[in-house]
Design a protein around this motif. Sequence first.
Motif, short mmCIF file in Angstrom:
data_model
loop_
_atom_site.label_atom_id
_atom_site.label_comp_id
_atom_site.label_asym_id
_atom_site.label_seq_id
_atom_site.Cartn_x
_atom_site.Cartn_y
_atom_site.Cartn_z
N UNK A 166 0.83 -1.20 0.00
CA UNK A 166 0.00 0.00 0.00
C UNK A 166 0.86 1.26 0.00
N UNK A 167 1.94 1.24 0.77
CA UNK A 167 2.81 2.40 0.85
C UNK A 167 3.51 2.65 -0.48
N UNK A 168 4.00 1.59 -1.11
CA UNK A 168 4.66 1.74 -2.41
C UNK A 168 3.67 2.25 -3.46
N UNK A 169 2.43 1.75 -3.43
CA UNK A 169 1.43 2.20 -4.40
C UNK A 169 1.12 3.68 -4.18
N UNK A 170 1.02 4.09 -2.92
CA UNK A 170 0.74 5.50 -2.63
C UNK A 170 1.88 6.39 -3.10
N UNK A 179 5.81 1.30 -11.23
CA UNK A 179 5.96 0.20 -10.27
C UNK A 179 7.25 -0.59 -10.48
N UNK A 180 7.78 -0.57 -11.68
CA UNK A 180 9.04 -1.28 -11.95
C UNK A 180 10.24 -0.60 -11.32
N UNK A 181 10.05 0.62 -10.80
CA UNK A 181 11.16 1.35 -10.18
C UNK A 181 11.22 1.13 -8.67
N UNK A 182 10.88 -0.08 -8.25
CA UNK A 182 11.02 -0.48 -6.85
C UNK A 182 12.22 -1.40 -6.76
N UNK A 204 7.21 -9.76 -7.09
CA UNK A 204 5.81 -9.84 -6.68
C UNK A 204 5.31 -8.47 -6.23
N UNK A 205 6.14 -7.74 -5.49
CA UNK A 205 5.74 -6.41 -5.03
C UNK A 205 5.48 -5.48 -6.20
N UNK A 206 6.37 -5.50 -7.19
CA UNK A 206 6.17 -4.64 -8.37
C UNK A 206 4.84 -4.97 -9.06
N UNK A 207 4.57 -6.26 -9.19
CA UNK A 207 3.33 -6.67 -9.84
C UNK A 207 2.10 -6.25 -9.05
#
Length: 336
Positions: A166-170, A179-182, A204-207
Amino acid sequence: MSAARITRRSLLVGGAALLAGAALPGTAHAAAPAPPILDCAAWGARPNSRIVNVVTQRPVKILVHHTATPNVVDLSRGAADSLARGIQNFHMDRRGWLDSGQHFTISRGGFVLEGRHRSLEVLRGGRQQVEGAHCTGQNFVAVGIENEGTYTDTEPTGVLWDRLREMCAYICGQYGIAPTEIYGHRDFKDTLCPGDVLYGMLPRLRGEVGDALGRRVEGSSVRAASWPVLREDDRGPVVRAAQHLLRAAGRTEVAVDGAFSAPMAESVRRFQADHATEEVNGIIGGESWPLLAAPVRAGEGGEAEQAVEALVASSSMRPPSTVGRQEWMQLLTAAR
């Protein structure tokens, strides 16, 4: 909380992964709701010792860390507050930093806490970046998220994972970050951070972050080329390639046998000391690989070309005519 518990760099023993580019500032991007975030005042932070620097540019990536502290079973709010205070005390008192180095911290109980002062305020604005101290070379361009625990051989708690997603999406939505820049800390430094297991969960997190933003992230973008981490007792073609590259860099005492031995680790430490890397720890990661992997052309001969041959022999890739940074990363990834 003792200082020994908070010395995360003792285990953080992160050359950037080549993933799809981040969205340009000002481009349209999907929004994602913010998880509940406790600001510095809420967990009892000390005042920062100097002015926190805020730059007028958006970050372009997210860096995932682990704290390398015990995987505690106390998932309470009180434990989360204590963790944040312990990290801040260690960073200010032992490292001499002006405040906590990371922008945000997520506890094993799923509490999201602001790390460095003003990080939450600036994130909500979506146009600036607080200079951090979580990864040299990335502090102006990456948001640093610490995740409580040590994820070398175990997964984070489910609630921590949910808050991280949730934090990464925000953050991605606020700044227009793809999202690929994680990334993991080890993508940029000679470190085991954020642990083998959590690092392995980043595709998985990026996806999942892409799904949260309505931006499906496909195969090669999820699991793209990156600098591998090598340490003692590792074996295989990537180790053999590293041995050739160390020899090409002047460490001719290194034997080429595909086994990362204690003598090889000592040679790596000498190489790191010679190049003044941030960590002199005998681990080859995101800081040492770019120093070792110099450009090479087919037919040049020598140790560097032998390194290329070792990687090609163990992968399905065709030998490129010129091997630069991107080709090295692709070869190393394919040979793992």
